[in-house]
Motif scaffolding. Structure first.
Motif, short mmCIF file in Angstrom:
data_model
loop_
_atom_site.label_atom_id
_atom_site.label_comp_id
_atom_site.label_asym_id
_atom_site.label_seq_id
_atom_site.Cartn_x
_atom_site.Cartn_y
_atom_site.Cartn_z
N ARG A 91 62.36 38.84 64.24
CA ARG A 91 61.64 39.27 65.44
C ARG A 91 62.30 38.74 66.71
NH1 ARG A 91 57.29 37.94 62.00
NH2 ARG A 91 57.00 35.93 63.04
N LEU A 110 61.77 54.55 64.79
CA LEU A 110 61.10 53.92 63.65
C LEU A 110 61.45 54.72 62.40
CD1 LEU A 110 57.58 53.02 65.08
CD2 LEU A 110 59.75 51.78 65.25
N ALA A 126 55.73 45.12 60.43
CA ALA A 126 55.81 46.27 61.34
C ALA A 126 54.85 46.08 62.51
CB ALA A 126 55.49 47.55 60.59
N TYR A 127 53.64 45.65 62.20
CA TYR A 127 52.66 45.41 63.26
C TYR A 127 53.15 44.34 64.22
CZ TYR A 127 48.21 44.49 65.53
OH TYR A 127 47.22 44.32 66.47
N LEU A 130 56.13 45.64 66.45
CA LEU A 130 55.68 46.55 67.49
C LEU A 130 54.84 45.83 68.53
CD1 LEU A 130 54.76 49.67 65.32
CD2 LEU A 130 56.76 49.36 66.77
N ASP A 131 54.04 44.89 68.08
CA ASP A 131 53.24 44.10 69.01
C ASP A 131 54.14 43.32 69.97
OD1 ASP A 131 50.68 43.17 69.93
OD2 ASP A 131 51.07 41.26 68.93
N GLN A 134 55.53 45.54 72.92
CA GLN A 134 54.63 46.24 73.83
C GLN A 134 54.93 46.01 75.31
OE1 GLN A 134 50.41 46.79 73.07
NE2 GLN A 134 50.58 45.35 71.39
N TYR A 140 59.25 55.69 71.80
CA TYR A 140 59.30 55.59 70.34
C TYR A 140 59.50 56.96 69.73
CZ TYR A 140 57.75 50.84 71.02
OH TYR A 140 57.68 49.53 71.42
N ILE A 176 52.76 56.56 69.10
CA ILE A 176 52.84 55.15 68.76
C ILE A 176 51.48 54.46 68.78
CG2 ILE A 176 53.39 54.48 71.14
CD1 ILE A 176 54.73 52.87 67.87
N PHE A 180 50.33 52.54 65.53
CA PHE A 180 50.10 51.10 65.65
C PHE A 180 48.69 50.74 65.17
CE2 PHE A 180 48.90 47.34 68.24
CZ PHE A 180 49.91 46.48 67.87
N PHE A 192 47.37 49.00 71.04
CA PHE A 192 48.70 49.12 71.63
C PHE A 192 48.53 49.46 73.10
CE2 PHE A 192 53.06 50.56 72.14
CZ PHE A 192 53.72 49.76 71.25
#
Length: 199
Positions: A91, A110, A126-127, A130-131, A134, A140, A176, A180, A192
């Motif tokens: 990350r 993605l 994945a969460y 993406l978090d 933000q 996306y 997205i 999300f 999101f």
């Protein structure tokens, strides 16, 4: 056209790969499932398709991350439990690339497919990824959704069987916020809130 060499980090690790890519003037960040056999000197089927699909869509550079940095050709052989240290590094490196003006990242493809359900931690990763993204001004994309609602993986077999020649594949906008939300762990209310997203 002279292409820049492929970057691989780490360069010669048979077990882990965080980053694979070729820096151009217009770069696309891709997030797939997990690295297989591709290196700085040799594509595998997935990275060959990524290179070609990126070019078809106007990107002369790309950088590939994965939900898991563990190398394996078979997602069912991924570790049962995540390596939290490696996942945190994954990350951090992804965010560092997004923040790096030399890459100029504004578009994310993605591409992890249905094997995200192979391990619970893949969906959690994945969460989390993406978090983390933000707060940046990003768009996306995907090439198609699977029947289970996940963004298609660009491996050779599913591309050839279900989508078609890579020369005809166009990146499509991904909803997205809805996706999300589908990844959201139980009990977490955060939504999101990417600032470029319009209802």
């Amino acid at each position: 056209m002279n292409q820049k060499p492929i970057i691989c980090i780490p360069e010669n690790d048979p077990k882990i790969r965080y980053i694979l890519g070729r820096k151009g003037f217009n770069n696309l960040l891709v997030i797939a499932l997990n690295p297989s056999t591709a290196t700085a000197v040799k594509h595998d089927g997935t990275t060959d398709n990524i290179d070609k699909i990126a070019a078809v869509n106007g990107y002369d550079g790309w950088v590939l991350f994965n939900l898991s940095p563990q190398r394996t050709q078979y997602p069912h052989l991924l570790d049962v439990e995540p390596n939290d240290t490696c996942f945190a590094e994954n990350r951090n490196l992804m965010e560092a690339v997004v923040m790096n003006e030399e890459w100029g990242i504004s578009n994310i493809w993605l591409a992890w497919g249905n094997n995200i359900i192979e391990r619970n931690y893949l969906k959690e990763q994945a969460y989390s990824m993406l978090d983390r993204l933000q707060k940046y001004d990003l768009k996306y994309w995907h090439i198609k959704n699977t029947l289970k609602g996940h963004p298609y993986h660009p491996a050779k077999q599913p591309i050839n069987r279900y989508i078609g020649p890579v020369a005809t594949i166009r990146l499509l906008p991904l909803e997205i916020k809805a996706y999300f939300r589908s990844l959201k762990p139980l009990g977490l209310d955060r939504d999101f809130t990417i600032r470029t997203m319009k209802e």
